[in-house]
Design a protein around this motif. Structure first.
Motif, short mmCIF file in Angstrom:
data_model
loop_
_atom_site.label_atom_id
_atom_site.label_comp_id
_atom_site.label_asym_id
_atom_site.label_seq_id
_atom_site.Cartn_x
_atom_site.Cartn_y
_atom_site.Cartn_z
N ALA A 80 0.83 -1.21 0.00
CA ALA A 80 0.00 0.00 0.00
C ALA A 80 0.86 1.25 0.00
O ALA A 80 1.95 1.29 0.59
CB ALA A 80 -0.93 0.00 1.21
N PHE A 81 0.35 2.27 -0.66
CA PHE A 81 0.88 3.63 -0.59
C PHE A 81 -0.21 4.50 0.03
O PHE A 81 -1.36 4.48 -0.43
CB PHE A 81 1.24 4.16 -1.98
N VAL A 82 0.16 5.26 1.07
CA VAL A 82 -0.83 6.00 1.84
C VAL A 82 -0.40 7.46 1.97
O VAL A 82 0.77 7.75 2.27
CB VAL A 82 -1.03 5.37 3.23
N VAL A 83 -1.35 8.35 1.75
CA VAL A 83 -1.16 9.78 2.00
C VAL A 83 -1.98 10.13 3.23
O VAL A 83 -3.19 9.85 3.27
CB VAL A 83 -1.64 10.62 0.80
N THR A 84 -1.34 10.70 4.23
CA THR A 84 -2.02 10.93 5.51
C THR A 84 -2.27 12.42 5.76
O THR A 84 -1.60 13.29 5.21
CB THR A 84 -1.19 10.38 6.68
N ARG A 85 -3.27 12.66 6.62
CA ARG A 85 -3.50 14.01 7.15
C ARG A 85 -2.67 14.24 8.40
O ARG A 85 -2.24 15.36 8.68
CB ARG A 85 -4.98 14.18 7.51
N SER A 86 -2.50 13.16 9.16
CA SER A 86 -1.73 13.22 10.41
C SER A 86 -1.04 11.88 10.58
O SER A 86 -1.45 10.87 9.99
CB SER A 86 -2.66 13.51 11.59
N PRO A 87 0.02 11.83 11.38
CA PRO A 87 0.77 10.58 11.52
C PRO A 87 -0.10 9.43 12.05
O PRO A 87 -0.97 9.62 12.91
CB PRO A 87 1.87 10.94 12.52
N VAL A 88 0.14 8.25 11.52
CA VAL A 88 -0.56 7.06 11.97
C VAL A 88 0.41 5.89 11.83
O VAL A 88 1.09 5.75 10.81
CB VAL A 88 -1.85 6.82 11.16
N PRO A 89 0.51 5.03 12.83
CA PRO A 89 1.42 3.88 12.73
C PRO A 89 1.01 2.91 11.63
O PRO A 89 -0.19 2.67 11.41
CB PRO A 89 1.33 3.22 14.11
N GLU A 90 1.99 2.36 10.96
CA GLU A 90 1.73 1.36 9.92
C GLU A 90 0.92 0.19 10.48
O GLU A 90 -0.02 -0.29 9.85
CB GLU A 90 3.05 0.87 9.35
N ALA A 91 1.26 -0.23 11.67
CA ALA A 91 0.60 -1.38 12.28
C ALA A 91 -0.89 -1.13 12.50
O ALA A 91 -1.71 -2.06 12.40
CB ALA A 91 1.28 -1.75 13.60
N ASP A 92 -1.25 0.12 12.80
CA ASP A 92 -2.67 0.44 13.01
C ASP A 92 -3.46 0.25 11.73
O ASP A 92 -4.59 -0.28 11.75
CB ASP A 92 -2.81 1.87 13.51
N LEU A 93 -2.89 0.68 10.61
CA LEU A 93 -3.59 0.54 9.33
C LEU A 93 -3.65 -0.93 8.92
O LEU A 93 -4.67 -1.39 8.38
CB LEU A 93 -2.90 1.37 8.26
N GLN A 94 -2.58 -1.66 9.17
CA GLN A 94 -2.60 -3.09 8.84
C GLN A 94 -3.65 -3.81 9.67
O GLN A 94 -4.38 -4.67 9.16
CB GLN A 94 -1.21 -3.69 9.08
N GLN A 95 -3.75 -3.46 10.93
CA GLN A 95 -4.74 -4.11 11.79
C GLN A 95 -6.15 -3.76 11.35
O GLN A 95 -7.06 -4.61 11.42
CB GLN A 95 -4.52 -3.68 13.24
N LEU A 96 -6.36 -2.53 10.89
CA LEU A 96 -7.67 -2.12 10.41
C LEU A 96 -8.11 -2.99 9.24
O LEU A 96 -9.26 -3.44 9.17
CB LEU A 96 -7.63 -0.64 9.99
N VAL A 97 -7.19 -3.25 8.30
CA VAL A 97 -7.52 -4.09 7.16
C VAL A 97 -7.79 -5.53 7.62
O VAL A 97 -8.75 -6.17 7.16
CB VAL A 97 -6.39 -4.07 6.11
#
Length: 518
Positions: free
Chosen positions: A444-461
């Motif tokens: 994945a390539f992600v553009v963020t508004r504010s910092p977010v840990p990679e692990a948080d996004l992986q867990q969300l998926v």
């Protein structure tokens, strides 16, 4: 009369329409304006200019123009004269332009003198007949309408290799736009004031420009687009209709002053050329109201489905991710690899039949035969229909991620939607990358508004889909690369992956070559 000649030409139907509201404003670009009566006069003057330049009925005319004021009149004049209009894109590379010109086998070249590439090409095409658009406005003898060959258009589009494909649309395409416009007016919808940044060398420019004119609306043309300009024009000109890509919509939503601008005149904010995430569409509904209209189409089948008046339907919340239902005369089928029609809910390739479908790729009979099968267009898009006929697109055939883990196919769209649902994420894109164990892995390539840990996004998926769909890794980037028509450029993302991870790209040469070919 030979069978390839027809009378009346569809442009004569257009003239009959335009005469009904000849005093009404038709075109606006900056300070220039014209009524429908003046537009008819311009078409006839340009047609006379074509005749006086030695361009015969049935001629093939290569065109290079920006989204300029006289472009609609030029195409109508070419078609009235029975010519083929070959629209080349001035923002492509010179190599592509030269290839397009060679494949087009044109008799003449007409260009907008404001395009630098057009001026360069004019010099290289001599001794071919060459005219600027301004030079076609002659004051010679009036144009006499007579029987002509059937007019048609050819649009330039490119595959991932950058080689041009010549998308051929016949008179039936324009006759269908006339039918759709007539139905729009008959249903009592308001006259459109359409703001267009889509030039006629784009399929979206063809249908939005002429649909608007065929309904008697006002077409506002621009070569530039920015959130600031959009909000200014919509508020001051009381624009009712426009067309944007998902990245353009996101720019509008992220613009700091957008909430303070009066956009209440909007009746139809079309969003197309790629999927917009449900999270961003919710923001769009909150910003603009129930005026978003999702459209899905291709250069080869310009409008396939539409979902107007987008709202959050509590009974069907999933439909925010839908491309809508069949538009106009469109017939839709979902088929498996063997061509068998699938039941609702089953994922397969989207097949389309419509009068808006193209006639083939000029000079590429084998590709045409692969794409047009028994009157049906193979879109190479994967999706499924629900029980009510709503289309859900999940991926391109060539973008599907093939993993040997459980022998399962992974689709990019659901993962992108989940990632974009996180409040810290502005937008996201997913590709498959070579993996020594499973063949291809999700990246994945992600553009963020504010910092977010990679692990948080992986867990969300993982929580929303499952572990198999979870990105193996995420690259945080300042922006996603876009194609020249403002779609996310996945070829560029694959190149970026190779730049960022040179040690990872040699695991599987075959997988790497497959990614390159997409």
């Amino acid at each position: 009369m030979p069978p390839e000649f027809v009378l009346p030409n569809y442009v004569l139907r257009v003239f009959t329409l335009f005469e009904q509201f000849s005093d009404r404003l038709a075109l606006v670009r900056g300070e220039r304006k014209s009524t429908y009566g003046e537009l008819i006069a311009d078409v006839l003057r340009i047609a006379a200019g074509l005749r006086d330049a030695g361009i015969r009925p049935g001629g093939k005319v290569l065109i290079m123009a920006a989204n300029c004021f006289d472009a609609p009149a030029l195409q109508l004049a070419l078609h009235l004269h029975g010519c083929r209009a070959l629209w080349s894109a001035p923002i492509t590379s010179r190599r592509e332009i030269d290839q397009f010109a060679s494949l087009a086998d044109a008799d003449a070249f007409v260009y907008d003198q404001t395009t630098e590439l057009g001026r360069e090409l004019a010099q290289s095409l001599a001794p071919m007949t060459v005219r600027t658009m301004a030079e076609l406005f002659t004051d010679g003898s009036p144009y006499e309408i007579s029987a002509t060959p059937v007019p048609d258009s050819v649009l330039q589009t490119s595959g991932t290799t950058g080689d041009p494909k010549l998308v051929h649309h016949t008179q039936a395409f324009y006759e269908q736009i006339l039918e759709l416009a007539g139905a729009f007016v008959a249903n009592g919808f308001p006259l459109l004031r359409h703001y267009s940044s889509s030039p006629l060398w784009l399929a979206s420019g063809q249908i939005t420009s002429f649909f608007n004119l065929f309904t008697g609306g006002v077409l506002f043309l621009t070569d530039t687009w920015s959130p600031e300009e959009f909000y200014r024009v919509v508020s001051t000109e009381r624009i009712t209709s426009t067309y944007v890509t998902p990245p353009m919509l996101y720019e509008l939503l992220d613009h700091p002053s957008g909430e303070d601008v009066d956009c209440s005149s909007l009746f139809m904010l079309n969003v197309g050329a790629g999927p917009a995430t449900p999270a961003r569409l919710r923001q769009g509904i909150a910003r603009f109201g129930p005026v978003l209209r999702i459209v899905y189409g291709l250069s080869e089948a310009v409008v396939v489905t539409a979902q107007p008046g987008l709202t959050e339907d509590s009974a069907h919340p999933e439909r925010l991710a839908s491309a809508g239902t069949a538009y106009g005369d469109v017939r839709l089928e979902i088929r498996d690899d063997d061509g068998k029609v699938l039941e609702p809910g089953q994922t397969g390739e989207v097949w389309v039949q419509s009068n808006l479908t193209f006639a083939g790729y000029l000079g590429k009979p084998e590709l045409t035969a692969e794409t047009l099968v028994d009157g049906w267009l193979r879109t190479r898009d994967l999706g499924y229909l629900d029980a009510d006929g709503y289309l859900f697109l999940v991926d391109r055939v060539h973008d599907m991620i093939v993993t040997t883990r459980r022998n399962w196919a992974i689709f990019c769209r659901p993962i992108e939607d989940v990632l974009a649902s996180h409040p810290a994420v502005r937008t996201a894109a997913v590709i498959g990358v070579p993996d020594p164990v499973v063949g291809e892995a999700v990246h994945a390539f992600v553009v963020t508004r504010s910092p977010v840990p990679e692990a948080d996004l992986q867990q969300l998926v993982t929580n929303t889909l499952n572990e198999m769909w979870t990105p193996a890794a995420i690259d945080f980037v300042p922006e996603l690369p876009l194609t020249r028509i403002a779609k996310v450029d996945k070829v560029a993302l694959r190149n970026l992956y190779r730049e960022l991870h040179p040690d990872q790209t040699g695991h599987d040469d075959a997988a790497s070559r497959a990614g390159e070919a997409r």
